[in-house]
Design a protein around this motif. Structure first.
Motif, PDB file in Angstrom:
ATOM      1  N   VAL A   1       0.833  -1.208   0.000  1.00  0.00           N
ATOM      2  CA  VAL A   1       0.000   0.000   0.000  1.00  0.00           C
ATOM      3  C   VAL A   1       0.863   1.252   0.000  1.00  0.00           C
ATOM      4  O   VAL A   1       0.625   2.189  -0.762  1.00  0.00           O
ATOM      5  CB  VAL A   1      -0.934  -0.034   1.221  1.00  0.00           C
ATOM      6  CG1 VAL A   1      -1.544   1.317   1.465  1.00  0.00           C
ATOM      7  CG2 VAL A   1      -2.018  -1.072   1.012  1.00  0.00           C
TER       8      VAL A   1
ATOM      9  N   THR B   1       2.417   1.722  -3.429  1.00  0.00           N
ATOM     10  CA  THR B   1       1.435   2.255  -4.387  1.00  0.00           C
ATOM     11  C   THR B   1       1.192   3.734  -4.113  1.00  0.00           C
ATOM     12  O   THR B   1       1.114   4.545  -5.040  1.00  0.00           O
ATOM     13  CB  THR B   1       0.105   1.489  -4.250  1.00  0.00           C
ATOM     14  OG1 THR B   1       0.386   0.111  -4.114  1.00  0.00           O
ATOM     15  CG2 THR B   1      -0.774   1.712  -5.448  1.00  0.00           C
ATOM     16  N   GLY B   2       1.086   4.066  -2.809  1.00  0.00           N
ATOM     17  CA  GLY B   2       0.826   5.451  -2.443  1.00  0.00           C
ATOM     18  C   GLY B   2       1.948   6.370  -2.886  1.00  0.00           C
ATOM     19  O   GLY B   2       1.696   7.439  -3.443  1.00  0.00           O
TER      20      GLY B   2
ATOM     21  N   MET C   1       3.977   5.931  -5.325  1.00  0.00           N
ATOM     22  CA  MET C   1       3.878   6.042  -6.783  1.00  0.00           C
ATOM     23  C   MET C   1       2.834   7.097  -7.162  1.00  0.00           C
ATOM     24  O   MET C   1       3.055   7.918  -8.060  1.00  0.00           O
ATOM     25  CB  MET C   1       3.470   4.658  -7.311  1.00  0.00           C
ATOM     26  CG  MET C   1       3.420   4.520  -8.796  1.00  0.00           C
ATOM     27  SD  MET C   1       5.056   4.472  -9.498  1.00  0.00           S
ATOM     28  CE  MET C   1       4.735   5.354 -11.010  1.00  0.00           C
ATOM     29  N   LEU C   2       1.705   7.068  -6.457  1.00  0.00           N
ATOM     30  CA  LEU C   2       0.643   8.027  -6.767  1.00  0.00           C
ATOM     31  C   LEU C   2       1.075   9.452  -6.418  1.00  0.00           C
ATOM     32  O   LEU C   2       0.822  10.387  -7.182  1.00  0.00           O
ATOM     33  CB  LEU C   2      -0.625   7.663  -5.997  1.00  0.00           C
ATOM     34  CG  LEU C   2      -1.452   6.539  -6.597  1.00  0.00           C
ATOM     35  CD1 LEU C   2      -2.520   6.078  -5.629  1.00  0.00           C
ATOM     36  CD2 LEU C   2      -2.117   7.007  -7.888  1.00  0.00           C
ATOM     37  N   VAL C   3       1.744   9.609  -5.261  1.00  0.00           N
ATOM     38  CA  VAL C   3       2.206  10.952  -4.877  1.00  0.00           C
ATOM     39  C   VAL C   3       3.180  11.473  -5.928  1.00  0.00           C
ATOM     40  O   VAL C   3       3.118  12.625  -6.349  1.00  0.00           O
ATOM     41  CB  VAL C   3       2.866  10.916  -3.484  1.00  0.00           C
ATOM     42  CG1 VAL C   3       3.522  12.245  -3.179  1.00  0.00           C
ATOM     43  CG2 VAL C   3       1.833  10.597  -2.428  1.00  0.00           C
ATOM     44  N   PHE C   4       4.041  10.589  -6.398  1.00  0.00           N
ATOM     45  CA  PHE C   4       4.973  10.938  -7.473  1.00  0.00           C
ATOM     46  C   PHE C   4       4.192  11.472  -8.673  1.00  0.00           C
ATOM     47  O   PHE C   4       4.554  12.467  -9.283  1.00  0.00           O
ATOM     48  CB  PHE C   4       5.773   9.684  -7.831  1.00  0.00           C
ATOM     49  CG  PHE C   4       6.649   9.822  -9.027  1.00  0.00           C
ATOM     50  CD1 PHE C   4       7.851  10.521  -8.948  1.00  0.00           C
ATOM     51  CD2 PHE C   4       6.300   9.235 -10.231  1.00  0.00           C
ATOM     52  CE1 PHE C   4       8.673  10.637 -10.051  1.00  0.00           C
ATOM     53  CE2 PHE C   4       7.122   9.348 -11.336  1.00  0.00           C
ATOM     54  CZ  PHE C   4       8.308  10.053 -11.248  1.00  0.00           C
ATOM     55  N   GLY C   5       3.084  10.820  -8.958  1.00  0.00           N
ATOM     56  CA  GLY C   5       2.260  11.244 -10.090  1.00  0.00           C
ATOM     57  C   GLY C   5       1.629  12.602  -9.904  1.00  0.00           C
ATOM     58  O   GLY C   5       1.300  13.273 -10.878  1.00  0.00           O
ATOM     59  N   THR C   6       1.443  13.038  -8.658  1.00  0.00           N
ATOM     60  CA  THR C   6       0.773  14.331  -8.465  1.00  0.00           C
ATOM     61  C   THR C   6       1.686  15.524  -8.743  1.00  0.00           C
ATOM     62  O   THR C   6       1.204  16.628  -8.911  1.00  0.00           O
ATOM     63  CB  THR C   6       0.258  14.498  -7.015  1.00  0.00           C
ATOM     64  OG1 THR C   6       1.377  14.440  -6.128  1.00  0.00           O
ATOM     65  CG2 THR C   6      -0.739  13.428  -6.646  1.00  0.00           C
ATOM     66  N   PHE C   7       3.009  15.292  -8.795  1.00  0.00           N
ATOM     67  CA  PHE C   7       3.900  16.439  -8.887  1.00  0.00           C
ATOM     68  C   PHE C   7       3.691  17.270 -10.141  1.00  0.00           C
ATOM     69  O   PHE C   7       3.907  18.467 -10.124  1.00  0.00           O
ATOM     70  CB  PHE C   7       5.365  15.980  -8.783  1.00  0.00           C
ATOM     71  CG  PHE C   7       5.720  15.515  -7.406  1.00  0.00           C
ATOM     72  CD1 PHE C   7       5.120  16.082  -6.290  1.00  0.00           C
ATOM     73  CD2 PHE C   7       6.638  14.501  -7.201  1.00  0.00           C
ATOM     74  CE1 PHE C   7       5.435  15.658  -5.013  1.00  0.00           C
ATOM     75  CE2 PHE C   7       6.961  14.068  -5.929  1.00  0.00           C
ATOM     76  CZ  PHE C   7       6.353  14.649  -4.835  1.00  0.00           C
TER      77      PHE C   7
END
Lengths: 492, 122, 355
Positions: free
Chosen positions: C119, C122-123, C125-131
């Motif tokens: 988890v 995955t989280g 990875m998602l935070v990385f995507g928000t940049f």
């Protein structure tokens, strides 16, 4: 009506489903389902003709052109898979009436056919649409229908298998939803071809990268790529035989289509293979899948589960072909999509015959069946030879192209590994052959009769297809080469 | 400042991951479905967050307003909510049947019984 | 408080925003922060509680909170649906199942460390995507500048109904909505295939006691049922002008029937609405939707091209939307009834077996 072929492809089975629920009578519903499926097959053949004659077909739903509305877009790749899905579906349905008599109560038969049609329509919807969100909607239709189909097995383990599949499948679908959302966030569009135009501008962003990663993981869950395959073996092993035939031959193939479509047509080959270590990841996972799943398959006593593990291994071959990242590699993947559907279709249909007569698919029950059910066991043997990749069968054709592609790229160690993988298939197929032909029949039971004709005929249709397409490769290889060239052409 | 720009999305990630954690860590079949619902609902929040325009209003045409939030994610999420409830009800139906067949809705009890069954067959 | 200051200074930078707008925006953002905090609190306490009844309640709370959040984000239709479905239908189905499956989780977590690892990975990875995401609420974000403007600017002329969400849902992306109706239908088939009982099984089962003997509940319930149905009809036919439409209306209508079943017993309701007939209706709703598409094809248009339904394109659009919304309403209402009643009857079976 020719103009409307793309949408008819989907709405024929889709609207047949509620009509079946209204018809209710199992007999009636059975024929109606078969007719709808055959009709869908005819449409898919016509579609391929149209595509070959006029190029890509575009159909704007609701009259709104993409990207404002949703469009259907059919090129050779779509048409190829449409034919695969509808043909296997129709052949499996031929045997459904007889096989289901033993495996379901009559009251549930109607629901089985309705769910089957919905699953078919869902898969066809994924294959025809050019809209990313529409893929998600039809993916869920087919998934929900397949959970239902699997849960209708006789063994209580089918329920547990279906539940596990539901959880894994929904996690996968949610990942896909996250991926689509991020793509939409960066481009403002959901249409695949509009996405392909607008993504290059933002392809360096972390968001697009994350979107790609989540979408791919979601799809790989659906296509049971090792190590995300855990839902598959039990689902195939305990589902009603006809459901296994249909799902094993089509569902994972459609997921692979989605993978190909997004890698090549949406993100583009360059992004997928140059910016990311996708090549290495796919090759590694493909090989691990081939070996791990084949070895586990050797130790299975439930024959349906044995071949389910073998499916995971075969998916490994397809992913390996894709991972090579060359035109020939893609041809191998496309060939194996089609060929694997033929092999597994034939094998699981034959096993449906075994379940019908013997009531079990445990390896012990196969003792002496070689003499008692020669046609059924013959079918399994031909299917098994095809799995191994013996010349004159389809399995040989796809392995040949795979090895060719590996040698072209000078990856000969991996080519050797592929051949070793085939040897593992020899072992698990041999276990079955040994039981069926070299062990005496159990004393305490009366000899079993040959499987009923209504199961044998469709089984042998697929067996002969295994041999026919193994000798005359012009259709499959020709089409695969055209598709591969066009996918790479678009990318470059 | 940047904090505010992405604040919504970061909280959404925390929400998604709590749901995801419930799905994979809990062994109770019903709890897993609850986790799945939370996971999906959080993805809905992500979609709806991206549709918002600061200073905009609900996308219902009215002469008093000029700036509207984006209606498209709303439509997508309407569909997704329905898909979510359909999945939940099917999952619950399976849980009921599993309870009847195995006498439990706990993952490890079910797996144990499966192993026993396989052991006795061989 | 520092956070509020931050948000104010962020907004001051955007000079185009007027003063009064600024004030309302600050309020909006404050509510946003509070709601998201409450959502987080709910989600995390869900992970820790072992009481399934409490979990289901928290899930309902989570749905209601997110519905409030959707209102704040201007997604009124979504909020309406989330409240009706997430907090309503899902919760009641879960409670019904709890009646059969027991109230407490009695086992330890499965590999909680591995789960946490997956988890958190995955989280991250998602935070990385928000940049690189566009800023929240930015009017120049790609989602606001491509495709969506067409709906906002042209739907008035092309479809001529005020609620843009309905225009997109029913016409521009009508095929997605068709798929959505089919998903509901698929769920009905799944639930029936798994849980439907033979008529003799129904006879042998002991239905859960209705709440008939509670006088206040009975009288209040009886009074409530007709207005709920009336409200459902209002929502059905008002979807073009305000939030609402076939889906929400269907859910609300089924709520009235579910209330009836809870008060007067499952079998009474199943007889009153004639369950086999309701099943046929669920299929019919899908067919109504599909036949609008086919009629459009026969009139020379594409599938679901409402313009082809009448001489005048706008009239065609209106006719098409009203009919498909009706199909949606019928399928959703009947689907929810069938699903609930099938679950509730099954409770009777496990009662019958234990008795």
């Amino acid at each position: 009506m020719i103009d409307h072929l793309p949408i008819l492809q989907v709405i024929v089975p889709l609207l047949a489903a509620p009509i079946c629920l209204i018809l209710r009578e199992a007999q009636l519903v059975r024929w109606f389902t078969l007719i709808a499926s055959v009709f869908a097959f005819v449409i898919s053949v016509l579609l391929l003709q149209q595509v070959q004659a006029h190029g890509t077909l575009i159909y704007s739903l609701g009259g709104w052109d993409a990207p404002i509305g949703i469009e259907y877009r059919i090129d050779q790749l779509n048409a190829y898979l449409l034919i695969l899905v509808t043909s296997i579906s129709s052949v499996a349905l031929l045997a459904a009436g007889t096989s289901l008599q033993k495996e379901l109560t009559e009251r549930k038969e109607t629901y089985f056919y309705v769910a089957y049609l919905l699953c078919l329509a869902g898969l066809l919807g994924i294959l025809t649409t050019g809209d990313a969100f529409n893929v998600f909607v039809f993916l869920e239709i087919s998934s929900l229908a397949s959970y239902t189909l699997i849960a209708m097995g006789r063994d209580r383990r089918s329920l547990w298998a279906s539940y596990q599949y539901l959880i894994m499948g929904t996690i996968g679908a949610t990942f896909i939803l996250i991926g689509i959302g991020m793509m939409y966030m960066m481009t403002g569009t959901l249409n695949m071809y509009d996405l392909a135009e607008r993504l290059p501008e933002v392809q360096q962003t972390k968001t697009v990268f994350t979107a790609f990663a989540f979408f791919m993981v979601g799809v790989c869950l659906k296509l049971a790529l090792f190590p995300l395959h855990l839902w598959l073996p039990n689902a195939y092993a305990y589902a009603p035989s006809i459901a296994t035939v249909f799902l094993a031959a089509t569902a994972t193939k459609v997921a692979i289509y989605v993978l190909l479509r997004f890698i090549f047509s949406v993100y583009g080959f360059e992004f997928s293979f140059s910016h990311l270590p996708l090549k290495e990841i796919l090759v590694a996972l493909g090989l691990m899948g081939i070996f791990a799943a084949s070895i586990v398959a050797i130790y299975q006593n439930n024959i349906k589960r044995l071949f389910a593990y073998s499916s995971v291994a075969q998916i490994g071959y397809m992913i390996l072909g894709l991972g090579i990242g060359s035109k020939t590699g893609l041809v191998a993947t496309l060939l194996h999509l089609f060929n694997h559907a033929l092999m597994k279709g034939a094998i699981f249909l034959a096993l449906a015959g075994v379940v019908y007569r013997v009531g079990s698919v445990n390896i012990k029950a196969f003792a002496g069946l070689g003499k008692q059910m020669p046609w059924t066991m013959g079918a399994i043997v031909v299917g098994g030879l095809s799995l191994i990749g013996v010349p004159l069968t389809v399995g040989f054709v796809s392995k040949w192209y795979l090895v060719l592609a590996l040698l072209e790229s000078n990856w000969w160690p991996i080519a050797i590994l592929v051949l070793v993988g085939s040897l593992l298939a020899v072992i698990y197929v041999w276990r079955l052959v040994e039981a069926a032909y070299f062990r005496p029949a159990l004393q305490d039971s009366a000899p079993y009769k040959e499987a009923p004709l209504m199961i044998l005929i469709p089984t042998w249709i697929l067996v002969l297809a295994n041999i026919y397409f193994g000798i005359d490769t012009s259709f499959t290889v020709g089409l695969s080469e055209q598709i591969s060239a066009s996918l790479f052409g678009v990318a470059k | 400042m940047n904090f505010l720009e992405q604040y919504n999305y970061w909280i959404v990630i925390v929400l998604m991951m709590s749901g995801f954690y419930i799905v994979i860590a809990h062994g109770n079949l019903i709890k897993k479905l609850i986790g799945l619902t939370v996971f999906q609902t959080s993805v809905f929040i992500m979609y709806i967050s991206m549709s918002k325009v600061i200073g905009g209003t609900a996308p219902i045409l009215n002469e008093a307003y000029k700036v509207y939030s984006n209606p498209l994610p709303h439509v997508l999420i309407l569909t997704a909510i329905v898909v979510g409830v359909a999945t939940t009800s099917l999952g619950l139906a399976l849980a009921v049947r599993i309870k009847e067949a195995y006498g439990s809705v706990e993952e490890d009890v079910i797996q144990e019984k499966d192993l026993q069954q396989e052991g006795s067959q061989e | 408080m520092t956070f509020l200051k931050n948000s104010v200074s962020l907004l001051l930078n955007q000079q185009t925003i007027k003063r009064e707008l600024l004030r309302s925006t600050v309020i909006e953002i404050t509510i946003n922060v509070i709601l998201l905090a409450l959502l987080t609190l709910t989600a995390i306490s869900l992970a820790f509680t072992k009481d399934l009844f409490a979990s289901v309640m928290l899930m309902g709370v989570y749905s209601l909170l997110s519905a409030s959040f959707f209102v704040l984000m201007d997604a009124v239709d979504v909020a309406f649906t989330e409240a009706a479905v997430g907090a309503g239908i899902s919760t009641i189905l879960m409670l019904t199942v709890l009646a059969m499956a027991g109230r407490f989780e009695n086992r330890a977590l499965h590999h909680p460390r591995i789960a946490l690892f997956v988890v958190i990975g995955t989280g991250i990875m998602l935070v990385f995507g928000t940049f690189d995401m566009p800023a929240f609420g930015d009017i120049n974000a790609p989602v606001q500048t491509h495709v969506a403007p067409h709906y906002i600017q042209q739907s008035g002329a092309e479809i001529d109904i005020p609620n843009i969400v309905t225009s997109v849902l029913a016409s521009y992306r009508g095929f997605d909505t068709f798929g959505e109706v089919v998903v509901v239908f698929t769920a009905v088939i799944g639930v029936l295939a798994l849980l439907e009982m033979k008529s003799e099984e129904v006879r042998n089962s002991v239905a859960p006691a209705p709440m008939y003997q509670h006088k206040i509940l009975r009288i209040v319930g009886k009074i409530l049922i007709p207005p709920i149905m009336l409200f459902a009809l209002y929502v059905q036919f008002h979807g073009e002008y305000g939030p609402g439409g076939g889906f929400q209306a269907g859910v609300i209508f089924s709520a009235a029937i579910i209330l009836h079943a809870i008060l007067f017993g499952v079998e009474t309701t199943a007889k009153a609405i004639s369950l086999p007939f309701v099943k046929v209706l669920a299929a019919l709703g899908v067919l109504i939707y599909g036949s609008v598409g086919i009629v459009a094809m026969l009139n020379g248009g594409r599938f679901l091209e409402y313009n082809a339904l009448a001489e005048n394109a706008i009239t065609g659009q209106h006719v098409g939307i009203i009919v498909i919304e009706l199909g949606v309403g019928i399928t959703v209402a009947t689907a929810m009834m069938v699903i609930f009643l099938t679950f509730a009857r099954r409770v009777g079976k496990s009662n019958g077996e234990s008795a």
